[in-house]
Design a protein around this motif. Structure first.
Motif, short mmCIF file in Angstrom:
data_model
loop_
_atom_site.label_atom_id
_atom_site.label_comp_id
_atom_site.label_asym_id
_atom_site.label_seq_id
_atom_site.Cartn_x
_atom_site.Cartn_y
_atom_site.Cartn_z
N THR A 31 0.85 -1.20 0.00
CA THR A 31 0.00 0.00 0.00
C THR A 31 0.88 1.24 0.00
N MET A 32 0.50 2.22 -0.78
CA MET A 32 1.24 3.48 -0.85
C MET A 32 0.25 4.63 -0.91
N ILE A 33 0.76 5.84 -0.73
CA ILE A 33 -0.08 7.04 -0.90
C ILE A 33 0.32 7.69 -2.22
N VAL A 34 -0.67 7.99 -3.04
CA VAL A 34 -0.46 8.71 -4.29
C VAL A 34 -0.95 10.13 -4.07
N THR A 35 -0.08 11.11 -4.33
CA THR A 35 -0.46 12.52 -4.22
C THR A 35 -0.35 13.15 -5.60
N SER A 46 -4.43 13.40 -1.98
CA SER A 46 -3.69 12.20 -1.57
C SER A 46 -4.65 11.07 -1.30
N THR A 47 -4.32 9.90 -1.84
CA THR A 47 -5.16 8.73 -1.63
C THR A 47 -4.30 7.49 -1.47
N PRO A 48 -4.63 6.65 -0.48
CA PRO A 48 -3.90 5.38 -0.36
C PRO A 48 -4.42 4.38 -1.39
N VAL A 49 -3.50 3.63 -1.99
CA VAL A 49 -3.86 2.60 -2.96
C VAL A 49 -2.99 1.37 -2.74
N ASN A 50 -3.51 0.22 -3.12
CA ASN A 50 -2.70 -0.99 -3.16
C ASN A 50 -1.90 -0.97 -4.45
N TYR A 51 -0.74 -1.60 -4.41
CA TYR A 51 0.09 -1.64 -5.62
C TYR A 51 0.78 -2.98 -5.74
N LEU A 52 1.22 -3.24 -6.96
CA LEU A 52 2.02 -4.42 -7.28
C LEU A 52 3.27 -3.90 -7.97
N ARG A 53 4.43 -4.33 -7.51
CA ARG A 53 5.69 -3.83 -8.06
C ARG A 53 6.31 -4.84 -9.00
N THR A 54 6.74 -4.35 -10.16
CA THR A 54 7.51 -5.12 -11.13
C THR A 54 8.68 -4.24 -11.53
N ASP A 55 9.87 -4.60 -11.06
CA ASP A 55 11.07 -3.81 -11.31
C ASP A 55 10.85 -2.35 -10.88
N GLN A 56 10.91 -1.41 -11.82
CA GLN A 56 10.76 0.01 -11.51
C GLN A 56 9.37 0.55 -11.83
N THR A 57 8.39 -0.36 -11.90
CA THR A 57 7.02 0.03 -12.20
C THR A 57 6.10 -0.45 -11.08
N LEU A 58 5.24 0.44 -10.63
CA LEU A 58 4.23 0.12 -9.63
C LEU A 58 2.88 0.20 -10.32
N SER A 74 -2.00 11.85 -19.79
CA SER A 74 -0.92 12.41 -20.63
C SER A 74 0.42 12.40 -19.92
N GLY A 75 0.69 11.33 -19.18
CA GLY A 75 2.01 11.18 -18.57
C GLY A 75 2.28 12.10 -17.40
N GLY A 76 1.27 12.45 -16.65
CA GLY A 76 1.45 13.31 -15.49
C GLY A 76 2.34 12.66 -14.45
N THR A 77 2.80 13.47 -13.52
CA THR A 77 3.64 12.94 -12.45
C THR A 77 2.88 12.98 -11.12
N ALA A 78 3.29 12.09 -10.24
CA ALA A 78 2.70 12.01 -8.92
C ALA A 78 3.82 11.84 -7.91
N MET A 79 3.53 12.24 -6.68
CA MET A 79 4.43 11.96 -5.57
C MET A 79 3.88 10.73 -4.87
N LEU A 80 4.72 9.75 -4.67
CA LEU A 80 4.31 8.51 -4.02
C LEU A 80 4.98 8.43 -2.66
N ARG A 81 4.21 8.08 -1.65
CA ARG A 81 4.78 7.75 -0.34
C ARG A 81 4.93 6.24 -0.37
N LEU A 82 6.16 5.79 -0.63
CA LEU A 82 6.45 4.39 -0.90
C LEU A 82 7.46 3.86 0.11
N GLN A 83 7.02 2.95 0.92
CA GLN A 83 7.86 2.29 1.91
C GLN A 83 8.66 3.30 2.75
N GLY A 84 7.94 4.31 3.23
CA GLY A 84 8.52 5.25 4.17
C GLY A 84 9.26 6.43 3.56
#
Length: 147
Positions: A31-35, A46-58, A74-84
């Motif tokens: 689980t991570m936070i997507v902002t 900001s919203t918490p979501v479940n994720y699955l990781r494959t290499d450098q892709t969540l 259109s390829g926007g960017t997000a800030m992820l709160r990922l593993q602290g």
């Protein structure tokens, strides 16, 4: 508002608090936070979501009727709160039903335990039921975050 909607609304602040705390390790493996920043409002969402990781892709799923992911088209960017820690990622939104179904099939093959939450059954070999995948894909989008 249904009891499930109420639970989700009440659980989001709790989940965000845990993910931002030293206790994040309890849930941050999946689980991570997507902002994101609203394109029109300029507000941070900001919203918490479940994720699955494959290499450098969540990868994560969202219902189509949710609004947060639309700010990433259109390829926007997000800030992820990922593993602290906070990391920036470029988003790839998959909206086409056929493409969502293909991505969802791969997602469920990698994380079959999630199938029951998405309403998809698995056959004896662990393969997702194709008709149920198509049905689930019609109400969802797939988001890939590239680190």
């Amino acid at each position: 508002m249904s009891s499930q909607s109420t639970f989700l609304k009440l659980s989001n602040p709790f989940m965000k608090a845990i993910l931002r705390s030293p206790l994040h390790g309890m849930i941050s493996g999946s689980t991570m936070i997507v902002t994101v920043t609203g394109r029109k409002s300029g507000k941070r969402i900001s919203t918490p979501v479940n994720y699955l990781r494959t290499d450098q892709t969540l990868s994560t799923l969202s219902f189509r009727n949710r609004m947060w992911w639309r700010n990433l088209r259109s390829g926007g960017t997000a800030m992820l709160r990922l593993q602290g820690r906070d990391v920036e990622a470029r988003a790839e939104i998959i909206e086409d039903d056929t493409d969502v179904a293909a991505s969802l099939t791969t997602y469920l093959q990698q994380a079959p335990k999630l199938a029951k939450y998405i309403g998809v059954s698995l056959d004896a070999n662990g393969h997702p039921n194709p008709a149920e995948v198509v049905q689930a894909a019609a109400t969802r989008v797939m988001i890939h975050f590239h680190l």
